[in-house]
Design a protein around this motif. Sequence first.
Motif, PDB file in Angstrom:
ATOM      1  N   VAL A   1       0.955  -1.156   0.048  1.00  0.00           N
ATOM      2  CA  VAL A   1      -0.047   0.005  -0.012  1.00  0.00           C
ATOM      3  C   VAL A   1       0.855   1.177  -0.033  1.00  0.00           C
ATOM      4  CG1 VAL A   1      -0.247  -0.015   2.656  1.00  0.00           C
ATOM      5  CG2 VAL A   1      -2.098   1.148   1.014  1.00  0.00           C
ATOM      6  N   ARG A   2       2.047   1.206   0.495  1.00  0.00           N
ATOM      7  CA  ARG A   2       2.862   2.493   0.574  1.00  0.00           C
ATOM      8  C   ARG A   2       3.302   2.768  -0.713  1.00  0.00           C
ATOM      9  NH1 ARG A   2       6.484   2.712   6.046  1.00  0.00           N
ATOM     10  NH2 ARG A   2       4.945   2.237   7.677  1.00  0.00           N
ATOM     11  N   VAL A   3       3.760   1.740  -1.447  1.00  0.00           N
ATOM     12  CA  VAL A   3       4.257   2.010  -2.831  1.00  0.00           C
ATOM     13  C   VAL A   3       3.006   2.547  -3.699  1.00  0.00           C
ATOM     14  CG1 VAL A   3       5.139   0.825  -5.030  1.00  0.00           C
ATOM     15  CG2 VAL A   3       6.100   0.326  -2.644  1.00  0.00           C
ATOM     16  N   ARG A   4       1.727   1.891  -3.396  1.00  0.00           N
ATOM     17  CA  ARG A   4       0.805   2.281  -4.150  1.00  0.00           C
ATOM     18  C   ARG A   4       0.606   3.819  -3.876  1.00  0.00           C
ATOM     19  NH1 ARG A   4      -1.610  -2.594  -2.781  1.00  0.00           N
ATOM     20  NH2 ARG A   4      -3.142  -1.481  -1.193  1.00  0.00           N
ATOM     21  N   ALA A   5       0.470   4.152  -2.826  1.00  0.00           N
ATOM     22  CA  ALA A   5       0.032   5.441  -2.182  1.00  0.00           C
ATOM     23  C   ALA A   5       1.228   6.723  -2.748  1.00  0.00           C
ATOM     24  CB  ALA A   5       0.105   5.727  -0.738  1.00  0.00           C
ATOM     25  N   GLY A   6       2.526   6.221  -2.856  1.00  0.00           N
ATOM     26  CA  GLY A   6       3.640   7.085  -3.328  1.00  0.00           C
ATOM     27  C   GLY A   6       3.257   7.078  -4.833  1.00  0.00           C
ATOM     28  N   ILE A   7       3.070   6.239  -5.465  1.00  0.00           N
ATOM     29  CA  ILE A   7       2.869   6.446  -7.182  1.00  0.00           C
ATOM     30  C   ILE A   7       1.799   7.417  -7.391  1.00  0.00           C
ATOM     31  CG2 ILE A   7       2.155   5.113  -9.358  1.00  0.00           C
ATOM     32  CD1 ILE A   7       5.135   4.746  -8.440  1.00  0.00           C
ATOM     33  N   ARG A   8       0.467   6.947  -6.597  1.00  0.00           N
ATOM     34  CA  ARG A   8      -0.669   7.991  -6.637  1.00  0.00           C
ATOM     35  C   ARG A   8      -0.421   9.155  -6.357  1.00  0.00           C
ATOM     36  NH1 ARG A   8      -6.975   7.065  -4.953  1.00  0.00           N
ATOM     37  NH2 ARG A   8      -7.522   9.213  -5.357  1.00  0.00           N
ATOM     38  N   LEU A   9       0.336   9.371  -5.296  1.00  0.00           N
ATOM     39  CA  LEU A   9       0.812  10.932  -5.037  1.00  0.00           C
ATOM     40  C   LEU A   9       1.574  11.727  -6.010  1.00  0.00           C
ATOM     41  CD1 LEU A   9       1.526  10.240  -1.355  1.00  0.00           C
ATOM     42  CD2 LEU A   9      -0.313  11.678  -1.958  1.00  0.00           C
ATOM     43  N   VAL A  10       2.401  10.830  -6.662  1.00  0.00           N
ATOM     44  CA  VAL A  10       3.445  11.457  -7.802  1.00  0.00           C
ATOM     45  C   VAL A  10       2.177  11.977  -8.921  1.00  0.00           C
ATOM     46  CG1 VAL A  10       5.111  10.982  -9.500  1.00  0.00           C
ATOM     47  CG2 VAL A  10       5.300  10.285  -7.124  1.00  0.00           C
ATOM     48  N   ILE A  11       1.526  10.907  -9.165  1.00  0.00           N
ATOM     49  CA  ILE A  11       0.634  11.139 -10.261  1.00  0.00           C
ATOM     50  C   ILE A  11      -0.377  12.586  -9.833  1.00  0.00           C
ATOM     51  CG2 ILE A  11      -1.520  10.285 -11.452  1.00  0.00           C
ATOM     52  CD1 ILE A  11      -0.092   7.697 -11.310  1.00  0.00           C
ATOM     53  N   GLU A  12      -0.660  12.706  -8.660  1.00  0.00           N
ATOM     54  CA  GLU A  12      -1.560  14.005  -8.351  1.00  0.00           C
ATOM     55  C   GLU A  12      -0.595  15.048  -7.964  1.00  0.00           C
ATOM     56  OE1 GLU A  12      -4.024  12.039  -5.346  1.00  0.00           O
ATOM     57  OE2 GLU A  12      -5.294  11.039  -6.680  1.00  0.00           O
ATOM     58  N   GLN A  13       0.638  15.252  -8.393  1.00  0.00           N
ATOM     59  CA  GLN A  13       1.326  16.015  -8.073  1.00  0.00           C
ATOM     60  C   GLN A  13       0.773  17.362  -7.958  1.00  0.00           C
ATOM     61  OE1 GLN A  13       4.414  17.321 -10.738  1.00  0.00           O
ATOM     62  NE2 GLN A  13       4.151  15.648 -12.003  1.00  0.00           N
ATOM     63  N   GLY A  14      -0.176  17.960  -8.998  1.00  0.00           N
ATOM     64  CA  GLY A  14      -0.803  18.996  -9.052  1.00  0.00           C
ATOM     65  C   GLY A  14      -1.719  19.377  -7.642  1.00  0.00           C
ATOM     66  N   SER A  15      -1.866  18.227  -6.725  1.00  0.00           N
ATOM     67  CA  SER A  15      -2.455  18.785  -5.415  1.00  0.00           C
ATOM     68  C   SER A  15      -1.481  19.265  -4.536  1.00  0.00           C
ATOM     69  CB  SER A  15      -3.191  17.590  -4.990  1.00  0.00           C
ATOM     70  OG  SER A  15      -4.127  17.014  -6.002  1.00  0.00           O
ATOM     71  N   PHE A  16      -0.054  19.315  -4.766  1.00  0.00           N
ATOM     72  CA  PHE A  16       0.746  19.592  -3.707  1.00  0.00           C
ATOM     73  C   PHE A  16       1.074  21.014  -3.940  1.00  0.00           C
ATOM     74  CE2 PHE A  16       1.266  15.157  -4.099  1.00  0.00           C
ATOM     75  CZ  PHE A  16       1.448  14.770  -2.761  1.00  0.00           C
ATOM     76  N   LEU A  17       1.649  21.663  -2.710  1.00  0.00           N
ATOM     77  CA  LEU A  17       2.094  22.862  -2.838  1.00  0.00           C
ATOM     78  C   LEU A  17       3.299  22.905  -3.603  1.00  0.00           C
ATOM     79  CD1 LEU A  17       1.715  23.930   0.974  1.00  0.00           C
ATOM     80  CD2 LEU A  17       0.390  24.609  -0.906  1.00  0.00           C
ATOM     81  N   LEU A  18       4.169  21.999  -3.546  1.00  0.00           N
ATOM     82  CA  LEU A  18       5.453  21.932  -4.453  1.00  0.00           C
ATOM     83  C   LEU A  18       5.295  20.473  -5.354  1.00  0.00           C
ATOM     84  CD1 LEU A  18       8.150  22.367  -1.876  1.00  0.00           C
ATOM     85  CD2 LEU A  18       7.068  24.050  -3.759  1.00  0.00           C
ATOM     86  N   PRO A  19       5.111  20.695  -6.648  1.00  0.00           N
ATOM     87  CA  PRO A  19       5.097  19.414  -7.340  1.00  0.00           C
ATOM     88  C   PRO A  19       6.158  18.456  -7.102  1.00  0.00           C
ATOM     89  CG  PRO A  19       4.999  21.479  -8.727  1.00  0.00           C
ATOM     90  CD  PRO A  19       5.484  21.874  -7.397  1.00  0.00           C
ATOM     91  N   ALA A  20       5.612  17.141  -7.573  1.00  0.00           N
ATOM     92  CA  ALA A  20       6.558  16.094  -7.243  1.00  0.00           C
ATOM     93  C   ALA A  20       7.403  15.466  -8.581  1.00  0.00           C
ATOM     94  CB  ALA A  20       5.808  14.820  -6.553  1.00  0.00           C
TER      95      ALA A  20
END
Length: 211
Positions: A97-116
């Motif tokens: 689940v941690r790998v899945r979360a990490g990959i999803r977060l990268v794909i959703e980088q527009g949601s972050f204050l700083l892009p991934a």
Amino acid sequence: MARQERAEQTRNAILQAAASRFDEVGFVGASLSDILAEAGVTKGALYFHFKAKEDLADALIDEQFRVWEALSEIDKPGLQTVIDLGHHLAISLQHDVRVRAGIRLVIEQGSFLLPASSAYKQWIDTVHSFLLAAKAAGDLREEVNVHQLAQFVIGSFTGIQLTSQVLTGRADLPERVTFMWETILNSVVPPRRRHKFSAAGTLTDTGTVPA
């Protein structure tokens, strides 16, 4: 139990809970209160380890690179290493689940204050280094642009894993990765060397490289 060990267990519980929520509902949908409830820790404990939700996301993005550990001791990395890395990541996406979360977060980088974007660059740079070794060994055609191929591999894997997630919950991801590599290998490897490489990877059933 030593204080340091308790602190590490608390941090691990927070990351596990955050990964579960990010994997389920994404960065925007995950609330700190839900993460706290799932982790079973206090707000103070969370803020001792992470100052904000963005810090949790950054930690999980970094953790996706743990999949490289299984291949990090290979003496002469090259084209097969890149193939095996893709299959190991596919297995990790199915089960971690941690790998899945990490990959999803990268794909959703527009949601972050700083892009991934640095995560994409790290994957591209890793693949690029192995492909450079493959080119030097004569395992790639002369006309292949190694940097462009590295970007193509990462972009193709990203699209394939997203398609697999939507259609089968990633149940068929290893098979899709194999087909991806069959197509790539037939295009970039000299015919006389094609037999050297397995598009299905050389990982064991447990997702590790055979000794």
